[in-house]
Design a protein around this motif. Sequence first.
Motif, short mmCIF file in Angstrom:
data_model
loop_
_atom_site.label_atom_id
_atom_site.label_comp_id
_atom_site.label_asym_id
_atom_site.label_seq_id
_atom_site.Cartn_x
_atom_site.Cartn_y
_atom_site.Cartn_z
N PHE A 123 10.62 22.17 -10.47
CA PHE A 123 9.41 21.95 -9.67
C PHE A 123 8.18 21.91 -10.57
O PHE A 123 7.33 21.02 -10.45
N ALA A 124 8.09 22.87 -11.48
CA ALA A 124 6.94 22.95 -12.38
C ALA A 124 6.80 21.69 -13.21
O ALA A 124 5.69 21.17 -13.39
N GLU A 125 7.90 21.17 -13.71
CA GLU A 125 7.84 19.94 -14.51
C GLU A 125 7.39 18.75 -13.67
O GLU A 125 6.61 17.92 -14.14
N ALA A 126 7.85 18.68 -12.43
CA ALA A 126 7.45 17.57 -11.55
C ALA A 126 5.96 17.61 -11.27
O ALA A 126 5.27 16.58 -11.33
N ILE A 127 5.43 18.77 -10.94
CA ILE A 127 4.00 18.87 -10.62
C ILE A 127 3.15 18.79 -11.89
O ILE A 127 2.06 18.20 -11.88
N TRP A 129 11.03 20.86 -2.23
CA TRP A 129 9.67 20.68 -2.73
C TRP A 129 9.65 19.90 -4.04
O TRP A 129 8.72 19.11 -4.28
N THR A 130 10.66 20.05 -4.87
CA THR A 130 10.73 19.26 -6.10
C THR A 130 10.88 17.78 -5.75
O THR A 130 10.20 16.92 -6.31
N THR A 131 11.73 17.49 -4.77
CA THR A 131 11.91 16.10 -4.32
C THR A 131 10.61 15.55 -3.74
O THR A 131 10.25 14.40 -4.00
N GLU A 132 9.88 16.36 -2.97
CA GLU A 132 8.59 15.91 -2.42
C GLU A 132 7.62 15.56 -3.54
O GLU A 132 6.91 14.56 -3.47
N MET A 133 7.58 16.39 -4.59
CA MET A 133 6.70 16.10 -5.73
C MET A 133 7.13 14.81 -6.43
O MET A 133 6.29 14.01 -6.83
N GLU A 134 8.43 14.63 -6.59
CA GLU A 134 8.94 13.46 -7.30
C GLU A 134 8.77 12.17 -6.50
O GLU A 134 8.76 11.09 -7.08
N ARG A 135 8.64 12.27 -5.18
CA ARG A 135 8.43 11.07 -4.34
C ARG A 135 7.01 10.54 -4.46
O ARG A 135 6.71 9.46 -3.97
N MET A 149 0.86 -1.18 0.00
CA MET A 149 0.00 0.00 0.00
C MET A 149 0.90 1.24 0.00
O MET A 149 1.86 1.33 0.76
N ARG A 150 0.57 2.19 -0.87
CA ARG A 150 1.40 3.40 -0.91
C ARG A 150 0.92 4.39 0.14
O ARG A 150 -0.28 4.55 0.36
N PRO A 151 1.87 5.06 0.81
CA PRO A 151 1.51 5.99 1.89
C PRO A 151 0.97 7.31 1.37
O PRO A 151 1.33 7.76 0.29
N LEU A 152 0.12 7.91 2.18
CA LEU A 152 -0.39 9.26 1.92
C LEU A 152 0.41 10.22 2.78
O LEU A 152 0.43 10.10 4.01
N ARG A 153 1.10 11.17 2.12
CA ARG A 153 1.95 12.15 2.81
C ARG A 153 1.31 13.53 2.72
O ARG A 153 1.01 14.00 1.63
N TYR A 154 1.16 14.16 3.86
CA TYR A 154 0.70 15.55 3.90
C TYR A 154 1.92 16.42 4.05
O TYR A 154 2.67 16.33 5.03
N SER A 155 2.16 17.29 3.07
CA SER A 155 3.33 18.17 3.06
C SER A 155 2.89 19.61 2.87
O SER A 155 2.07 19.89 2.00
N ILE A 156 3.48 20.49 3.70
CA ILE A 156 3.09 21.90 3.61
C ILE A 156 4.13 22.78 4.30
O ILE A 156 4.85 22.33 5.20
#
Length: 189
Positions: A75-79, A32-38, A1-8
Motif C-alpha cells: 500500500f505504501a509503495e502504491a501511494i 485499498w492497495t488495489t484502489e490506489m493502483e487503479r 475522460m478519466r473518472p473521479l472516484r471517492y473512496s473511504i
Amino acid sequence: MRPLRYSINITLDGCCHHEAGLPPDDESMRYWTTEMERADALLFGRVTYEMMESAWRRPSTGGWPDWMGEREIAFAEAIDRAEKHVVSSTLGGVDWNAELVRDDLAHAVQRLKQEPGEGLFVGGVTLPLALAELGLIDEYAFLVQPVIAGHGPTLLAGLRERIQLELVERREFRSGAVALHYRPARATA
C-alpha cells in the motif's frame, strides 16, 4: 475522460474517521492497495495529504519502517509513487510527487479529469463534499465497516442536495466489512 472516484472507510452509522472502523487486515489492505493502483493520480485536501504523507511516505533512509509488513509496504509503495494534487489555500508548498491546486476547484478538477488515464482518487471528508456539491464525483467506493462509532465526522455531512446512486459492485469481506461501489444514477426523462 478519466473518472473521479471517492473512496473511504465508513462505519454503519456513517462515521468516516480513519480510526473508527476495524483495524486493517490482509483483505482490506489488498482492497485499498488495489484502489490506489487503479488511480493515475490522487486528489487530497490539506488535512488528508498531511495525514497520508506522515503515515505512508517513504522515509529519507529509503527503507520502510520495521512496523510495516508486506501488506502495508504494498500500500505504501502504491501511494508513495502516485502523482498527487493537493487542494489548499494555506500550504506554502508541497513535495512527495505533489502539486498544489489553488485556482478554481471546479476548473482544476475538470482539467485533471480530462487528462488521459484510468482515474483519479479522492479521499477525506471536506474536499469530497465540495466535489459532490459540484457534481464532479463519478464513482463512490465505500468500505463499510461492521462498527457503530457513535461519534466523529460523517460521510458528506452538510450535502445540500440528494445524490441518487446506483450500485455497480458489492463485495463482502471475511471481517464483515462490505465494499460498495456506486455511480450517480442517470436521470430518466
